[in-house]
Design an enzyme around this catalytic site. Structure first.
Site, PDB file in Angstrom:
ATOM      1  N   HIS A 123      59.199  53.350  37.843  1.00  0.00           N
ATOM      2  CA  HIS A 123      59.074  53.111  36.886  1.00  0.00           C
ATOM      3  C   HIS A 123      60.388  51.796  35.854  1.00  0.00           C
ATOM      4  O   HIS A 123      60.512  51.953  35.495  1.00  0.00           O
ATOM      5  CB  HIS A 123      59.700  54.600  36.448  1.00  0.00           C
ATOM      6  CG  HIS A 123      61.642  54.508  37.518  1.00  0.00           C
ATOM      7  ND1 HIS A 123      61.239  54.582  39.175  1.00  0.00           N
ATOM      8  CD2 HIS A 123      62.696  54.393  37.192  1.00  0.00           C
ATOM      9  CE1 HIS A 123      63.241  53.910  39.055  1.00  0.00           C
ATOM     10  NE2 HIS A 123      63.785  54.383  37.717  1.00  0.00           N
ATOM     11  N   SER A 145      43.217  47.538  37.392  1.00  0.00           N
ATOM     12  CA  SER A 145      43.047  45.806  36.455  1.00  0.00           C
ATOM     13  C   SER A 145      42.033  44.983  36.097  1.00  0.00           C
ATOM     14  O   SER A 145      41.328  46.114  36.816  1.00  0.00           O
ATOM     15  CB  SER A 145      44.009  44.826  37.466  1.00  0.00           C
ATOM     16  OG  SER A 145      43.378  43.795  36.759  1.00  0.00           O
ATOM     17  N   SER A 146      41.721  44.824  35.607  1.00  0.00           N
ATOM     18  CA  SER A 146      40.648  43.923  34.681  1.00  0.00           C
ATOM     19  C   SER A 146      39.900  43.286  35.506  1.00  0.00           C
ATOM     20  O   SER A 146      38.918  42.757  35.530  1.00  0.00           O
ATOM     21  CB  SER A 146      40.848  43.506  33.101  1.00  0.00           C
ATOM     22  OG  SER A 146      42.081  42.338  33.207  1.00  0.00           O
ATOM     23  N   CYS A 147      40.625  42.027  36.687  1.00  0.00           N
ATOM     24  CA  CYS A 147      40.710  42.108  37.501  1.00  0.00           C
ATOM     25  C   CYS A 147      39.288  42.618  38.820  1.00  0.00           C
ATOM     26  O   CYS A 147      38.970  41.657  39.101  1.00  0.00           O
ATOM     27  CB  CYS A 147      41.590  41.067  37.789  1.00  0.00           C
ATOM     28  SG  CYS A 147      42.259  41.457  39.227  1.00  0.00           S
ATOM     29  N   TYR A 150      44.096  41.265  45.769  1.00  0.00           N
ATOM     30  CA  TYR A 150      44.951  42.236  45.306  1.00  0.00           C
ATOM     31  C   TYR A 150      42.768  43.111  44.176  1.00  0.00           C
ATOM     32  O   TYR A 150      43.598  44.060  43.844  1.00  0.00           O
ATOM     33  CB  TYR A 150      45.489  41.093  43.915  1.00  0.00           C
ATOM     34  CG  TYR A 150      46.261  42.103  42.411  1.00  0.00           C
ATOM     35  CD1 TYR A 150      47.126  43.187  42.778  1.00  0.00           C
ATOM     36  CD2 TYR A 150      45.338  42.446  41.252  1.00  0.00           C
ATOM     37  CE1 TYR A 150      47.353  43.685  41.241  1.00  0.00           C
ATOM     38  CE2 TYR A 150      45.579  42.973  40.167  1.00  0.00           C
ATOM     39  CZ  TYR A 150      47.287  43.461  40.415  1.00  0.00           C
ATOM     40  OH  TYR A 150      47.109  44.371  39.363  1.00  0.00           O
ATOM     41  N   LYS A 187      42.757  46.908  44.157  1.00  0.00           N
ATOM     42  CA  LYS A 187      42.684  47.679  43.214  1.00  0.00           C
ATOM     43  C   LYS A 187      41.506  48.259  42.994  1.00  0.00           C
ATOM     44  O   LYS A 187      41.427  50.083  42.761  1.00  0.00           O
ATOM     45  CB  LYS A 187      42.397  47.264  41.424  1.00  0.00           C
ATOM     46  CG  LYS A 187      44.240  46.653  41.381  1.00  0.00           C
ATOM     47  CD  LYS A 187      45.083  47.841  41.534  1.00  0.00           C
ATOM     48  CE  LYS A 187      46.896  47.308  40.599  1.00  0.00           C
ATOM     49  NZ  LYS A 187      47.313  48.959  40.580  1.00  0.00           N
ATOM     50  N   HIS A 222      53.135  36.410  34.609  1.00  0.00           N
ATOM     51  CA  HIS A 222      51.687  35.705  33.884  1.00  0.00           C
ATOM     52  C   HIS A 222      52.266  35.130  32.630  1.00  0.00           C
ATOM     53  O   HIS A 222      53.443  34.477  33.160  1.00  0.00           O
ATOM     54  CB  HIS A 222      51.187  37.490  33.408  1.00  0.00           C
ATOM     55  CG  HIS A 222      50.617  38.506  34.331  1.00  0.00           C
ATOM     56  ND1 HIS A 222      51.805  39.473  35.331  1.00  0.00           N
ATOM     57  CD2 HIS A 222      49.750  38.621  34.546  1.00  0.00           C
ATOM     58  CE1 HIS A 222      50.931  40.250  35.963  1.00  0.00           C
ATOM     59  NE2 HIS A 222      49.975  39.514  36.091  1.00  0.00           N
ATOM     60  N   ASP A 229      42.771  27.774  36.829  1.00  0.00           N
ATOM     61  CA  ASP A 229      42.027  28.158  34.975  1.00  0.00           C
ATOM     62  C   ASP A 229      42.894  29.978  35.293  1.00  0.00           C
ATOM     63  O   ASP A 229      42.577  30.605  34.974  1.00  0.00           O
ATOM     64  CB  ASP A 229      41.046  27.354  34.762  1.00  0.00           C
ATOM     65  CG  ASP A 229      41.456  26.461  33.233  1.00  0.00           C
ATOM     66  OD1 ASP A 229      43.120  26.435  33.424  1.00  0.00           O
ATOM     67  OD2 ASP A 229      40.602  26.683  33.706  1.00  0.00           O
TER      68      ASP A 229
HETATM   69  O1  GFB Z   1      48.072  34.785  33.161  1.00  0.00           O
HETATM   70  P1  GFB Z   1      48.115  34.119  34.333  1.00  0.00           P
HETATM   71  O2  GFB Z   1      48.990  34.152  35.787  1.00  0.00           O
HETATM   72  O3  GFB Z   1      46.773  35.821  35.209  1.00  0.00           O
HETATM   73  O4  GFB Z   1      47.171  33.386  33.349  1.00  0.00           O
HETATM   74  P2  GFB Z   1      44.877  35.437  35.421  1.00  0.00           P
HETATM   75  C1  GFB Z   1      46.184  33.582  32.704  1.00  0.00           C
HETATM   76  C2  GFB Z   1      45.717  31.919  32.170  1.00  0.00           C
HETATM   77  O5  GFB Z   1      47.407  31.552  31.514  1.00  0.00           O
HETATM   78  C3  GFB Z   1      45.382  31.007  33.706  1.00  0.00           C
HETATM   79  C4  GFB Z   1      47.066  30.003  32.658  1.00  0.00           C
HETATM   80  O6  GFB Z   1      44.471  29.961  33.025  1.00  0.00           O
HETATM   81  C5  GFB Z   1      46.628  30.325  33.966  1.00  0.00           C
HETATM   82  O7  GFB Z   1      46.328  28.816  33.999  1.00  0.00           O
HETATM   83  N1  GFB Z   1      48.648  29.249  31.988  1.00  0.00           N
HETATM   84  C6  GFB Z   1      48.750  28.215  31.367  1.00  0.00           C
HETATM   85  C7  GFB Z   1      49.167  30.302  32.881  1.00  0.00           C
HETATM   86  N2  GFB Z   1      50.152  28.629  31.232  1.00  0.00           N
HETATM   87  C8  GFB Z   1      51.000  29.307  32.285  1.00  0.00           C
HETATM   88  C9  GFB Z   1      51.719  28.999  33.075  1.00  0.00           C
HETATM   89  O8  GFB Z   1      53.243  29.226  33.014  1.00  0.00           O
HETATM   90  N3  GFB Z   1      52.244  30.743  33.422  1.00  0.00           N
HETATM   91  C10 GFB Z   1      51.053  31.309  34.175  1.00  0.00           C
HETATM   92  N4  GFB Z   1      51.422  32.311  35.109  1.00  0.00           N
HETATM   93  N5  GFB Z   1      50.149  31.465  33.598  1.00  0.00           N
HETATM   94  C11 GFB Z   1      46.493  37.335  36.650  1.00  0.00           C
HETATM   95  C12 GFB Z   1      45.540  37.842  37.986  1.00  0.00           C
HETATM   96  O9  GFB Z   1      44.973  36.609  36.478  1.00  0.00           O
HETATM   97  O10 GFB Z   1      45.509  38.406  35.837  1.00  0.00           O
HETATM   98  C13 GFB Z   1      46.169  38.837  38.302  1.00  0.00           C
HETATM   99  O11 GFB Z   1      45.535  36.972  39.045  1.00  0.00           O
HETATM  100  C14 GFB Z   1      46.074  40.075  37.147  1.00  0.00           C
HETATM  101  O12 GFB Z   1      45.521  39.580  39.338  1.00  0.00           O
HETATM  102  C15 GFB Z   1      46.212  39.866  35.893  1.00  0.00           C
HETATM  103  O13 GFB Z   1      44.783  40.485  36.645  1.00  0.00           O
HETATM  104  C16 GFB Z   1      46.272  40.855  34.840  1.00  0.00           C
HETATM  105  O14 GFB Z   1      45.078  36.198  34.113  1.00  0.00           O
HETATM  106  O15 GFB Z   1      44.967  34.389  35.625  1.00  0.00           O
END
Ligand code: GFB
Length: 317
Positions: free
Chosen positions: A12, A108-110, A137, A141, A180, A270
């Protein structure tokens, strides 16, 4: 659910659990159960069973999980698989033992294959290889989904599973290493603007595409499905639209008022190239998202300024 039903929200204090908590309160559900990590360690089966035995929840929202962005997933794979398997196994099994009327499991969508056809339909689950950066992960899930389905089949329980797309909103994680993309970029642009910096670096090539759902919309969908869906088959929750990371970065820069340049750090991963959910099943059931992404970003930015940024600014907090 009745307004007086005993409803347990696992997780929560997190992004999703806190939004479900707010939504249930807003709708007048008055018998809500929740425990912080300090009072109930969800990784310990005995503790979880003891809690269910004592409290006898009738409905459970399983929003407790170890989550993180693309870098956190690839840096801590053991924690992502172990913590998630342990938490969800303990809760799902206790829900069966103590005769919970209905449980909603958040996936999760992953869970969908890396090279999945777009938009991703529910039946594409397990039709191809997973994305490497978050495979542990995703496997946890998928195990949660299969566990709910197996319990329904063997024990006649009513455990449903929903697959949200990338989420954001208040109570998100703004840590630059583990968060994220959306909260990370709000923080990066905000700090750059305040410090008068002319450049902000974002990860990867900027070309991956993601779909973003405001967490209060997700909470609304979860309550809707808890009240209107009983099938073992999974349901996607999303908006059905995506945008490239570079376009997301430009949009956030505009909302925050950062006028410098955006640089790409291609040494960072990416992740999946594209990820957009097919939401026709959910819209067919009668639900759709209402918050446009720009509006959601504005609200999240405001929350960040009022809460996170101000906390950072005052020493000792
Ligand atoms: O949100 P994110 O970390 O997760 O990254 P995923 C999404 C995209 O944003 C990737 C780019 O292509 C990253 O390289 N990105 C650009 C950044 N700048 C940044 C930054 O400063 N921080 C981050 N974090 N990303 C996750 C999964 O994947 O999504 C989990 O690892 C889960 O398992 C979640 O499913 C919803 O969308 O790639």
């Amino acid at each position: 659910m009745e307004k007086k039903s005993r409803i347990y929200i696992a997780g929560h204090l997190g992004l999703v659990g806190s939004a479900i908590h707010r939504k249930l309160r807003e709708l007048g559900y008055e018998n809500l159960l929740f425990r912080s990590e300090k009072d109930l360690n969800l990784m310990r089966q005995e503790n979880v069973e003891g809690f269910f035995d004592q409290q006898r929840p009738e409905y459970v929202f399983l929003a407790a999980a170890k989550v993180g962005g693309v870098l956190a997933n690839s840096t801590f794979p053991a924690e992502f698989i172990y913590n998630n398997l342990a938490i969800q196994t303990n809760i799902i099994h206790s829900a069966y033992l103590y005769k919970v009327k209905k449980l909603l499991f958040l996936g999760s969508s992953c869970i969908y294959p890396r090279e999945c056809a777009q938009p991703m339909r529910e039946q594409y689950l397990l039709s191809g290889y997973l994305e490497q950066t978050n495979e542990p992960y995703a496997v946890a899930k998928i195990a949660g989904i299969k566990m709910c389905q197996a319990y329904n089949r063997q024990y006649g329980t009513c455990f449903i599973s929903v697959m949200p797309t990338n989420l954001y909103g208040q109570n998100d994680n703004f840590d630059l290493e583990t968060s994220h993309v959306l909260p990370a970029l709000i923080r990066k642009f905000c700090e750059a603007k305040m410090e008068g910096r002319k450049e902000v670096e974002i990860w990867g090539t900027g070309t991956p595409k993601r779909e973003f759902l405001y967490v209060d919309d997700l909470a609304d969908a979860c309550v809707f499905l808890m009240n209107n869906y009983e099938d073992s088959e999974i349901v996607n929750i999303g908006v059905g639209k995506d945008l490239a990371i570079i376009d997301l970065a430009r949009l956030i820069a505009r909302v925050v008022g950062f006028e410098g340049t955006i640089k790409l750090d291609t040494g960072k991963p990416d992740g999946t190239p594209v990820k957009r959910l097919d939401v026709s099943k959910l819209t067919g059931l009668g639900w759709q998202a209402v918050t446009p992404v720009e509006e959601g970003i504005r609200r999240t930015y405001k929350w960040y300024l009022d809460n996170y940024a101000s906390r950072q600014a005052s020493p000792g907090k």
